[in-house]
Design a protein around this motif. Structure first.
Motif, short mmCIF file in Angstrom:
data_model
loop_
_atom_site.label_atom_id
_atom_site.label_comp_id
_atom_site.label_asym_id
_atom_site.label_seq_id
_atom_site.Cartn_x
_atom_site.Cartn_y
_atom_site.Cartn_z
N ARG A 37 0.91 -1.24 0.00
CA ARG A 37 -0.11 -0.13 -0.02
C ARG A 37 0.72 1.16 -0.11
NH1 ARG A 37 -5.45 -0.17 3.20
NH2 ARG A 37 -6.02 -2.39 2.40
N ALA A 38 1.88 1.19 0.77
CA ALA A 38 2.94 2.33 0.86
C ALA A 38 3.32 2.80 -0.42
CB ALA A 38 3.75 2.19 2.06
N ALA A 39 3.51 1.54 -1.31
CA ALA A 39 4.36 1.89 -2.80
C ALA A 39 3.06 2.44 -3.53
CB ALA A 39 4.87 0.49 -3.09
N VAL A 40 2.10 1.90 -3.52
CA VAL A 40 0.90 2.31 -4.35
C VAL A 40 0.70 3.85 -4.00
CG1 VAL A 40 -1.52 2.40 -4.72
CG2 VAL A 40 -0.16 0.23 -4.67
N MET A 41 0.66 4.26 -2.54
CA MET A 41 0.18 5.66 -2.31
C MET A 41 1.50 6.59 -2.36
SD MET A 41 -2.40 4.99 0.47
CE MET A 41 -1.68 4.60 1.82
N HIS A 42 2.56 6.14 -2.31
CA HIS A 42 3.81 7.00 -2.42
C HIS A 42 3.80 8.13 -3.44
CE1 HIS A 42 8.06 7.90 -2.01
NE2 HIS A 42 8.01 8.19 -3.31
N ASP A 43 4.29 9.23 -2.69
CA ASP A 43 3.89 10.63 -3.51
C ASP A 43 5.34 11.07 -3.67
OD1 ASP A 43 3.26 13.08 -4.52
OD2 ASP A 43 1.24 13.27 -3.16
N GLY A 44 5.72 11.67 -4.72
CA GLY A 44 7.13 12.40 -4.77
C GLY A 44 8.22 11.69 -5.15
N ALA A 45 9.44 11.79 -4.28
CA ALA A 45 10.78 11.32 -4.78
C ALA A 45 10.69 9.72 -5.41
CB ALA A 45 11.26 11.16 -3.26
#
Ligand code: ATP
Ligand code: MG
Length: 806
Positions: A37-45
């Motif tokens: 989930r963290a990878a899906v929602m990651h924003d930016g860098a």
């Protein structure tokens, strides 16, 4: 950072779906664990997801695209996703479409090669190419390289075209052009190589052709040399996602860097260039343990050094495997654990231990194939698996033959992925050469290939006379053919033949110019060139298969013509905007890009139910409930080349890791004590990878081959034994007559030939409004030159052209 910068030209093709409620956040994140989930929602860098096989990397990448579109309101046209095969691209697109609807079609999901072609088609003039450039595949390259070696008078024993090509390919993967190679040549051998590279490149340019490696290198050079072009694409692609990142080579890496690196870090090049654009958001996923393309220049360092290359990068690790049983994972972990200098990661699964791995030592390769075939039967009879759930893997393509023979004999339906090399068959290549030459007459390799195929009395002497004319007048071979009457020394008979050929080609070209469908053009080519008659009249039994293959090619073209969007290399933006018709050029592009890991598209529902045969390299990224890993012999797998070389051995081991981790619940491993290689039996010891498996994981059904006691069923098949023919072609059961009837039916004028005069206004289905400039020929041979304004003047054969007099 805004992720929905409006792009010029894209609004006009904005989603026309009825307003629908997109998927909810929960739906988009459903069935994902925390780090996923963290990878899906990651924003930016920039984001790196490293993880072992089956941990959901591809699933995360796909979901992230849906997330970007649905939650972050990214325009689908601003997404560029790179996969390793066209098949994987098509699947990914389908998944995203299921989640967010049809508008997802606008995004670019493709292989590196397809993406580069699409860029180059638009920008080729900057590199000095016409936009209708041909793409040379391995066989074309080899022909061209042979010509080059002849040009340079090289000793064919010392300088083999294959080896030269490999060298050139390495140069290109390292982004080194002929000038670089020449500059760095320090001895006469290197000078020769550099000269070969230079000539080869010049020849390609003359033919308005690019080879596969040029596609990437050319695009990188384009972006490096023209800052404004680079900025255009940076502005366009706000999100770049790359699957199987461990198998990118330097050129591919540089391409990503051009699009995604922070411009503030760059020096020089773009200082004085166009306005800077924020870099795209980048996500790459991969597994260093699955890097298996070093021989093509893939650089495992790209993944290992990601954090250095993109200093503000974030990394996410996935550790749970959702694909396989713990037994299979333990086997995979044990084998890969023998590689040095890797990051240790332990995959675990909640699927339970499952069945033990089944092992089998066969007397020879036929016995091995028979064992596999019987097990497939058993698994099917037990009822929990269908043939389509099973796959047989081997190290090299040639190993498929025995399996094919046994499967044909036992009536086991199967398909060979990659190995059959449909597009490399002689007749298929001939047909494609015709088509390519119609689109790009400067394409000498194609033109020469078919000039006298089928034989039409244009021999080597005639070709030499025409070539002399081309050389003298510095014109293309095709131009010289058209003016063959000026060729010194050309026999009258040859001249007549050439003129007949030119007339036929021009007639076919006018169909192409009229935007005629690829399948219709192809059928006409086959009928008018005499190719079909030639095969039909032949006594060679192989020619029957050839006819089937051509019918198959027509079917592929038809499928494409009917749904160009189904093609991974189709540019939906263009198609939807009506810029590109499902015409011949687009079809050829699609065909050219069917990487060697792909096969002809299988729309056949039967294929759901057939066993898949493929090499281990092709299996990357896929999964099957049951997997047969065959030929586990030292010298076969690991390959003989790798036996004395630690680096290569480690690559083979990664390949074994890939193979084992394709299996979901059942894994079979087998080897043959004796295997014929080049017609002679050779005794191979068991693969060292077998010794690396924990003993308790494997249930050996047969350990020692009891060759003397073993009474082998007669599988030789006697004189009538037939080597596995492609099944799809057979199933469709096209007869040559059918193809011809079809061609005849389709070649009939679809409408009355309009009677036109210069000055008349007409409407063309694809080119729009035009004005008739001039007319040549009579009745159904009438060719009209029509001015379509910005589309230019087109010569159209009125019999086919979809034009209407206004
Ligand atoms: P490879 O390294 O072989 O390319 P991968 O890391 O890309 O593998 P996927 O193919 O994405 O892995 O996933 C493997 C299987 O596990 C697929 O069948 C996928 O649908 C399933 N899967 C992935 N994540 C989950 C999850 N959180 N819950 C259930 N199933 C999952
Ligand atoms: Mg994957």
């Amino acid at each position: 950072m805004s992720t929905s910068i409006p792009l010029p030209g894209l609004e006009s093709v904005a989603p026309s779906d009825p307003p629908r409620r997109g998927p909810s956040r929960e739906q988009l994140l459903e069935g994902l664990n925390e780090p996923q989930r963290a990878a899906v929602m990651h924003d930016g860098a920039p984001l790196l997801v490293v993880a072992g096989a089956g941990s959901g990397k591809t699933r995360v990448l796909t979901r992230r695209i849906a997330w970007l579109i649905s939650e972050r309101k990214a325009h689908p046209g601003s997404i560029l996703a790179i996969t390793f095969t066209n098949k994987a691209a098509a699947e990914m697109k389908e998944r995203v479409e299921e989640l967010v609807g049809k508008r997802a079609r606008i995004m670019w999901v493709s292989t590196f090669h397809s993406a580069c072609v699409r860029i180059l088609r638009k920008e080729s003039d900057k590199l000095g190419y016409k936009s209708n450039f041909s793409i040379y595949d391995a066989a074309d390259q080899k022909r061209l390289m042979t010509l080059v070696c002849n040009d340079l008078d090289l000793d064919p024993k010392r300088f083999q075209p294959g080896a030269m090509l490999h060298w050139v390919s390495n140069q290109k993967n390292e982004l080194r052009d002929p000038e670089d190679a020449t500059k760095d040549a320090h001895n006469s051998l290197e000078e020769t190589y550099a000269a070969v590279y230079t000539t080869y490149q010049r020849r390609l340019r003359e033919a308005n052709a690019l080879d596969f490696d040029d596609l990437i290198m050319g695009t990188v050079h384009l972006l490096q040399t023209f800052p404004e072009v680079r900025e255009t694409y940076r502005r366009r692609f706000r999100h770049v996602l790359v699957d199987e990142y461990q198998d990118t080579n330097h050129a591919q890496y540089a391409l990503i860097h051009q699009l995604c690196a922070d411009p503030m870090e760059d020096t020089g090049a773009d200082r004085d260039g166009a306005e800077r654009v924020e870099p795209a958001e980048l996500m790459v996923v991969g597994d260093a343990d699955q890097s298996i393309y070093a021989f093509r220049g893939a650089n495992i360092r790209n993944i290992l050094d990601f954090e250095q290359d993109f200093p503000n990068a974030t990394s996410i690790l996935l550790e749970q495997n959702y694909r396989s049983t713990q037994t299979i994972l333990n086997a995979a972990n044990a084998v890969i654990g023998h590689n040095k200098g890797r990051k240790e990661k332990r995959l675990w699964s909640e699927a339970g231990d499952g069945e033990r791995i089944v092992g089998y030592v066969a007397d020879d390769e036929r016995d091995e194939a028979r064992f596999v075939s019987e097990e497939i039967d058993k698994l099917t009879d037990e009822g929990d698996l269908r043939p389509g759930d099973m796959a047989v893997f081997y190290r090299t393509n040639a190993q498929s033959r025995v399996f094919e023979e046994v499967f044909i004999r036992t009536g086991q339906p199967y398909k060979v992925v990659g190995g059959v090399r449909f597009y490399e068959r002689r007749e298929v290549r001939d047909a494609l050469a015709y088509l390519r030459m119609l689109v790009n007459p400067a394409d000498q390799v194609s033109l020469r290939r078919i000039l006298n195929t089928p034989k039409r009395g244009i021999g080597d002497r005639a070709v030499a006379c025409v070539q002399a004319l081309a050389d003298r007048d510095r014109t293309t071979f095709w131009e010289a053919l058209r003016r063959a009457d000026e060729a010194p020394g050309l026999a009258t008979r040859s001249l007549t033949m050439i003129q007949g050929f030119v007339a036929m080609v021009e007639e076919l070209q006018s169909m192409v110019d009229a935007g005629e469908r690829a399948d219709v053009v192809l059928e006409s080519v086959l009928a008018r060139s005499g190719y079909l008659t030639w095969l039909e009249e032949s006594d060679d039994p192989q020619d029957e298969t050839r006819l089937e293959n051509l019918a198959e090619l027509v079917a592929v073209a038809r499928e494409f013509a009917e749904d160009p969007l189904a093609g991974p290399s189709a540019d939906p933006t263009d198609v939807e905007a009506g810029i590109v018709a499902p015409g011949l050029g687009d079809f050829l592009e699609r065909v050219a890009l069917v990487a060697d890991t792909d096969q002809i598209p299988d729309d056949d529902p039967d294929d759901q139910g057939v066993v898949t045969l493929m090499t281990l390299h092709t299996a990357k990224g896929l999964e099957f409930p049951a997997v047969f890993l065959t030929g586990l012999e030292d010298g076969v797998f690991p390959h003989s080349r790798a036996l004395g070389d630690q680096t290569e051995l480690e690559e083979e081991r990664r390949l074994a890791y890939v193979g084992v981790t394709r299996a979901r619940s059942r894994l079979y491993i087998s080897r043959a004590v004796v295997r014929s290689a080049w017609g002679a039996p050779s005794h191979n010891p068991g693969s060292r990878f077998l010794d690396e498996l924990p003993v308790d994981l494997v249930d050996w059904r047969r350990t020692e081959a009891a060759q003397t006691q073993w009474s082998r069923p007669d599988l030789s098949g006697g004189a009538g034994a037939r080597i596995g023919a492609p099944t799809a072609a057979g199933r469709r059961n096209f007869s040559a007559a059918a193809v011809r009837a079809d061609a005849a039916a389709r070649a009939k004028p679809a409408r009355e030939i309009p009677s036109l005069d210069p000055g008349d206004r007409v409407l063309h289905d694809s080119f729009g409004l035009g004005t008739v400039v001039s007319l040549e020929g009579v009745a159904d041979k009438t060719v009209a030159s029509i001015d379509f304004g910005s589309d230019g003047v087109k010569r159209l054969l009125l019999r086919y052209a979809p034009v209407e007099k206004l």
